[in-house]
Design a protein around this motif. Structure first.
Motif, PDB file in Angstrom:
ATOM      1  N   GLY A 106       0.776  -1.704   0.232  1.00  0.00           N
ATOM      2  CA  GLY A 106      -0.289  -0.593   0.166  1.00  0.00           C
ATOM      3  C   GLY A 106       1.191   1.403  -0.182  1.00  0.00           C
ATOM      4  N   PRO A 107       0.398   2.426  -0.373  1.00  0.00           N
ATOM      5  CA  PRO A 107       1.088   3.685  -0.278  1.00  0.00           C
ATOM      6  C   PRO A 107       1.966   4.164   0.365  1.00  0.00           C
ATOM      7  CG  PRO A 107      -1.272   4.039  -0.620  1.00  0.00           C
ATOM      8  CD  PRO A 107      -0.645   2.713  -0.028  1.00  0.00           C
ATOM      9  N   THR A 108       1.639   4.046   1.850  1.00  0.00           N
ATOM     10  CA  THR A 108       2.069   4.792   2.933  1.00  0.00           C
ATOM     11  C   THR A 108       3.483   4.271   3.764  1.00  0.00           C
ATOM     12  OG1 THR A 108       0.232   3.467   4.367  1.00  0.00           O
ATOM     13  CG2 THR A 108      -0.552   5.670   3.398  1.00  0.00           C
ATOM     14  N   GLY A 109       4.591   4.986   3.682  1.00  0.00           N
ATOM     15  CA  GLY A 109       5.528   4.177   5.132  1.00  0.00           C
ATOM     16  C   GLY A 109       5.020   3.132   5.805  1.00  0.00           C
ATOM     17  N   THR A 110       4.153   3.522   6.720  1.00  0.00           N
ATOM     18  CA  THR A 110       3.736   2.203   7.599  1.00  0.00           C
ATOM     19  C   THR A 110       3.404   1.743   6.926  1.00  0.00           C
ATOM     20  OG1 THR A 110       2.077   2.716   9.332  1.00  0.00           O
ATOM     21  CG2 THR A 110       1.464   3.418   7.816  1.00  0.00           C
ATOM     22  N   ASN A 111       2.812   1.402   6.078  1.00  0.00           N
ATOM     23  CA  ASN A 111       2.052  -0.540   5.410  1.00  0.00           C
ATOM     24  C   ASN A 111       3.551  -0.928   4.946  1.00  0.00           C
ATOM     25  OD1 ASN A 111       1.299  -1.967   3.508  1.00  0.00           O
ATOM     26  ND2 ASN A 111      -0.499  -1.572   3.986  1.00  0.00           N
ATOM     27  N   ALA A 112       4.460  -0.340   4.402  1.00  0.00           N
ATOM     28  CA  ALA A 112       5.900  -1.040   4.188  1.00  0.00           C
ATOM     29  C   ALA A 112       6.557  -1.420   5.461  1.00  0.00           C
ATOM     30  CB  ALA A 112       6.952   0.082   3.592  1.00  0.00           C
ATOM     31  N   VAL A 113       5.968  -0.689   6.544  1.00  0.00           N
ATOM     32  CA  VAL A 113       6.822  -1.388   7.846  1.00  0.00           C
ATOM     33  C   VAL A 113       5.981  -2.861   8.317  1.00  0.00           C
ATOM     34  CG1 VAL A 113       7.417  -0.912  10.227  1.00  0.00           C
ATOM     35  CG2 VAL A 113       8.181   0.915   8.667  1.00  0.00           C
ATOM     36  N   GLU A 114       5.312  -2.494   7.852  1.00  0.00           N
ATOM     37  CA  GLU A 114       3.334  -3.815   8.426  1.00  0.00           C
ATOM     38  C   GLU A 114       4.726  -4.986   7.709  1.00  0.00           C
ATOM     39  OE1 GLU A 114       1.260  -3.726  10.750  1.00  0.00           O
ATOM     40  OE2 GLU A 114       1.229  -1.892  10.952  1.00  0.00           O
ATOM     41  N   ALA A 115       4.339  -4.751   6.976  1.00  0.00           N
ATOM     42  CA  ALA A 115       5.210  -5.949   5.877  1.00  0.00           C
ATOM     43  C   ALA A 115       6.142  -6.339   6.092  1.00  0.00           C
ATOM     44  CB  ALA A 115       4.629  -5.552   4.067  1.00  0.00           C
ATOM     45  N   GLY A 135      12.860   5.719  17.863  1.00  0.00           N
ATOM     46  CA  GLY A 135      12.508   4.925  16.853  1.00  0.00           C
ATOM     47  C   GLY A 135      11.470   5.502  16.376  1.00  0.00           C
ATOM     48  N   PHE A 136      10.826   5.421  15.131  1.00  0.00           N
ATOM     49  CA  PHE A 136       9.725   6.428  14.668  1.00  0.00           C
ATOM     50  C   PHE A 136       9.101   5.414  13.177  1.00  0.00           C
ATOM     51  CE2 PHE A 136       6.034   8.350  12.000  1.00  0.00           C
ATOM     52  CZ  PHE A 136       5.438   8.274  13.114  1.00  0.00           C
ATOM     53  N   HIS A 137       7.953   4.431  13.432  1.00  0.00           N
ATOM     54  CA  HIS A 137       8.328   3.602  12.273  1.00  0.00           C
ATOM     55  C   HIS A 137       6.345   3.459  11.813  1.00  0.00           C
ATOM     56  CE1 HIS A 137      11.815   2.028  12.581  1.00  0.00           C
ATOM     57  NE2 HIS A 137      11.497   1.782  14.447  1.00  0.00           N
ATOM     58  N   GLY A 138       5.603   4.811  12.104  1.00  0.00           N
ATOM     59  CA  GLY A 138       4.667   4.547  11.619  1.00  0.00           C
ATOM     60  C   GLY A 138       3.260   4.285  12.823  1.00  0.00           C
ATOM     61  N   CYS A 139       2.028   4.876  12.126  1.00  0.00           N
ATOM     62  CA  CYS A 139       0.762   4.732  12.952  1.00  0.00           C
ATOM     63  C   CYS A 139      -0.643   4.030  13.276  1.00  0.00           C
ATOM     64  CB  CYS A 139       0.293   6.445  12.716  1.00  0.00           C
ATOM     65  SG  CYS A 139       1.157   7.635  13.445  1.00  0.00           S
ATOM     66  N   THR A 140       0.183   2.625  12.568  1.00  0.00           N
ATOM     67  CA  THR A 140      -0.830   1.532  12.419  1.00  0.00           C
ATOM     68  C   THR A 140       0.261   0.551  13.456  1.00  0.00           C
ATOM     69  OG1 THR A 140       0.016   0.649  10.594  1.00  0.00           O
ATOM     70  CG2 THR A 140      -1.454   1.644  10.174  1.00  0.00           C
ATOM     71  N   ALA A 141      -1.119  -0.088  13.843  1.00  0.00           N
ATOM     72  CA  ALA A 141      -0.577  -0.621  15.400  1.00  0.00           C
ATOM     73  C   ALA A 141       0.578  -1.337  14.463  1.00  0.00           C
ATOM     74  CB  ALA A 141      -1.779  -1.866  15.477  1.00  0.00           C
ATOM     75  N   GLY A 142       0.734  -2.240  14.003  1.00  0.00           N
ATOM     76  CA  GLY A 142       2.393  -3.183  14.155  1.00  0.00           C
ATOM     77  C   GLY A 142       3.158  -2.551  14.406  1.00  0.00           C
ATOM     78  N   ALA A 143       3.288  -1.703  13.123  1.00  0.00           N
ATOM     79  CA  ALA A 143       4.122  -0.280  13.300  1.00  0.00           C
ATOM     80  C   ALA A 143       5.104   0.739  14.916  1.00  0.00           C
ATOM     81  CB  ALA A 143       4.211   0.646  11.900  1.00  0.00           C
ATOM     82  N   LEU A 144       3.541   0.769  14.931  1.00  0.00           N
ATOM     83  CA  LEU A 144       3.205   1.805  16.272  1.00  0.00           C
ATOM     84  C   LEU A 144       3.887   0.963  17.224  1.00  0.00           C
ATOM     85  CD1 LEU A 144       2.484   4.868  17.678  1.00  0.00           C
ATOM     86  CD2 LEU A 144       0.063   3.595  17.702  1.00  0.00           C
ATOM     87  N   ALA A 145       4.094   0.056  17.532  1.00  0.00           N
ATOM     88  CA  ALA A 145       4.291  -0.942  18.129  1.00  0.00           C
ATOM     89  C   ALA A 145       6.315  -0.942  18.113  1.00  0.00           C
ATOM     90  CB  ALA A 145       3.743  -2.720  18.059  1.00  0.00           C
ATOM     91  N   ALA A 146       6.742  -1.041  17.677  1.00  0.00           N
ATOM     92  CA  ALA A 146       8.018  -0.463  17.093  1.00  0.00           C
ATOM     93  C   ALA A 146       8.245   1.043  17.132  1.00  0.00           C
ATOM     94  CB  ALA A 146       7.821  -1.194  16.235  1.00  0.00           C
ATOM     95  N   THR A 147       7.211   1.607  17.442  1.00  0.00           N
ATOM     96  CA  THR A 147       7.240   3.443  17.892  1.00  0.00           C
ATOM     97  C   THR A 147       7.707   3.733  18.995  1.00  0.00           C
ATOM     98  OG1 THR A 147       6.123   4.231  15.708  1.00  0.00           O
ATOM     99  CG2 THR A 147       6.805   5.443  17.133  1.00  0.00           C
ATOM    100  N   GLY A 148       8.351   4.547  19.158  1.00  0.00           N
ATOM    101  CA  GLY A 148       9.362   5.186  21.138  1.00  0.00           C
ATOM    102  C   GLY A 148       8.354   5.807  21.252  1.00  0.00           C
ATOM    103  N   ASN A 149       7.623   6.735  20.591  1.00  0.00           N
ATOM    104  CA  ASN A 149       6.857   7.743  20.676  1.00  0.00           C
ATOM    105  C   ASN A 149       5.958   7.689  21.237  1.00  0.00           C
ATOM    106  OD1 ASN A 149       5.326  10.439  20.395  1.00  0.00           O
ATOM    107  ND2 ASN A 149       7.146  11.437  19.874  1.00  0.00           N
ATOM    108  N   GLN A 150       5.611   8.663  22.882  1.00  0.00           N
ATOM    109  CA  GLN A 150       4.524   7.908  23.572  1.00  0.00           C
ATOM    110  C   GLN A 150       2.972   8.889  23.590  1.00  0.00           C
ATOM    111  OE1 GLN A 150       4.048   5.840  26.590  1.00  0.00           O
ATOM    112  NE2 GLN A 150       2.052   6.008  25.946  1.00  0.00           N
ATOM    113  N   HIS A 151       4.025  10.206  22.849  1.00  0.00           N
ATOM    114  CA  HIS A 151       2.455  11.067  22.156  1.00  0.00           C
ATOM    115  C   HIS A 151       1.493  10.204  21.222  1.00  0.00           C
ATOM    116  CE1 HIS A 151      -0.157  13.782  20.049  1.00  0.00           C
ATOM    117  NE2 HIS A 151       0.302  13.512  19.103  1.00  0.00           N
ATOM    118  N   HIS A 152       2.070   9.566  20.619  1.00  0.00           N
ATOM    119  CA  HIS A 152       1.729   8.342  19.053  1.00  0.00           C
ATOM    120  C   HIS A 152       1.551   7.122  19.112  1.00  0.00           C
ATOM    121  CE1 HIS A 152       3.869  10.907  16.687  1.00  0.00           C
ATOM    122  NE2 HIS A 152       2.998  11.208  15.917  1.00  0.00           N
TER     123      HIS A 152
END
Length: 421
Positions: A106-115, A135-152
């Motif tokens: 899919g056309p977003t970075g977070t989709n690439a990270v999920e894949a 680290g920041f990897h996106g805001c869908t559930a899997g990528a967000l689990a890998a993201t450190g930012n507490q706000h997101h």
């Protein structure tokens, strides 16, 4: 502005800091409906490395549309896709001796990270993925689990599982790789052997933390020794932003999986890919799909970006020269106001200056906007002013933007002095 306030969700963010209505853009300039213009030191958060409405890309796209070229094609073969794959292989992969299959997600970075995460788990039959602080990897559930930012992370509203976090290089003075190696070798460490490690070579949203070549080489060696896949998220740092097409090139490493998006299309058109070593291509047909994984307009402009900017090393030389120009301005500012700033951050055209506080960085960003430049902040407390202009910016335009930044710093420093007295 009323329609935005009445109908657009509160989730919007950039428009809160830059409250004007933009109507046109060209190169590194944004124009408002009121006739004002702003230097763009945000560049679509790294999606516009070649500037707004690049004339070469635009003409190729107009010609393609005029000829009724395929717009949407799911994952079917198309002439535009073939041309992109040939250009990408001939000018990007082959010269760097990189052997990757290309997966269109899919056309977003977070989709690439999920894949990428999904594939690592599928291939290794392990579930845990090691990620890093800031680290920041996106805001869908899997990528967000890998993201450190507490706000997101706080926006998820549900548990975020499947990852384990290690300190990034330089975090709190911890040798995270020594810790990682010890935990991998200790049956009582509590660390489930991971499927992969996922990292940014330069952390964009995390504050422009740049991993050293030595650290990256150590990490790759650890991964090889323990049969762990190495995933580099090059969504923001790739496509030339750090000086080379891939951010990991100077370290001489060869990740198992790489994610790309943002400036891959060259024109701000949505496009994302996963690069994977051939032996990892264990997908079943349609196992990770999406309706919009065949953006042929993006293929057209991406091909033009590669053929016009990456067929030789001239563009890299230009990026290096502009990077030096940015660094000199940052160093001048550090010398002039040592009490306001901490250090320079990042590398290439992904540099910034760390302020003593997020409030100071925000004040500088606002002062820049008041003087005609759009520039954002990054870091866990938004304490880093982030220089992110198009890579195609000219020497004189860049100098104009750096001058605005230095004027903004002067005005904010003067206000702080007046307030203190």
């Amino acid at each position: 502005m009323d329609i935005f306030n009445q109908k657009e969700s509160n989730v919007r963010s950039y428009s809160n800091n830059f409250p004007v209505v933009f109507s046109t853009a060209k190169g590194c300039w944004l124009h408002t409906e009121e006739g004002e213009r702003y230097l763009d030191f945000l560049a679509g958060a790294g999606s516009l490395n070649y500037g707004h409405n690049n004339a070469i890309f635009k003409q190729a796209l107009l010609d393609y549309i005029d000829a009724d070229g395929i717009t949407h094609g799911l994952d079917m073969h198309s002439q535009a896709k073939a041309q992109f794959l040939n250009a990408f292989n001939n000018h990007i992969l082959a010269p760097r001796e990189l052997d990757y299959k290309v997966q269109f997600t899919g056309p977003t970075g977070t989709n690439a990270v999920e894949a990428a995460m999904k594939l690592a788990r599928k291939v290794t039959k392990r579930t845990n993925i090691v990620t890093f602080t800031n680290g920041f990897h996106g805001c869908t559930a899997g990528a967000l689990a890998a993201t450190g930012n507490q706000h997101h992370r706080g926006g998820q509203g549900a548990p975020l599982n499947g990852t384990m976090r290690l300190p990034y290089e330089g975090y709190a003075g911890i040798d995270s790789l020594a810790l990682f190696e010890t935990m991998l070798s200790d049956n009582s460490s509590g660390l489930d052997k991971p499927a992969a490690v996922l990292l940014e070579v330069v952390q964009g949203e995390g504050g422009l933390n740049a991993a050293s070549e030595t650290w990256l080489q150590r990490l790759e060696k650890l991964c090889r020794q323990h049969d762990i896949l190495m995933i580099v998220d090059d969504i923001q740092a790739g496509c030339g932003r750090t000086g080379t097409f891939f951010s990991f090139e100077p370290a001489g490493i060869k990740p198992d999986i790489v994610t790309l998006s943002k400036s891959l299309s060259g024109y701000g058109l949505p496009m994302a890919v996963v690069l994977l070593k051939p032996e990892l291509d264990q997908w079943q047909p349609g196992e990770h799909n999406g309706t919009f994984r065949g953006n042929n307009h993006a293929f057209v402009t991406a091909t033009q970006a590669i053929e016009n900017y990456w067929a030789n090393d001239e563009f890299e030389q230009h990026i290096h020269a502009r990077s030096e120009q940015v660094n000199k301005a940052i160093q001048r500012t550090l010398r002039r106001y040592p009490s306001l700033f901490v250090r320079s951050k990042g590398r290439g055209m992904m540099q910034g200056i760390e302020c003593q506080s997020g409030d100071l960085a925000s004040a500088i960003s606002k002062a820049c906007f008041d003087k005609g430049m759009v520039i954002e902040t990054a870091g866990p407390d938004d304490q880093v002013v982030k220089f992110f202009c198009p890579l195609t910016i000219s020497e004189s335009e860049l100098e104009q933007g750096l001058h605005i930044f230095e004027q903004a710093v002067d005005s904010v420093a003067e206000k702080l002095t007046q307030k203190a007295s």
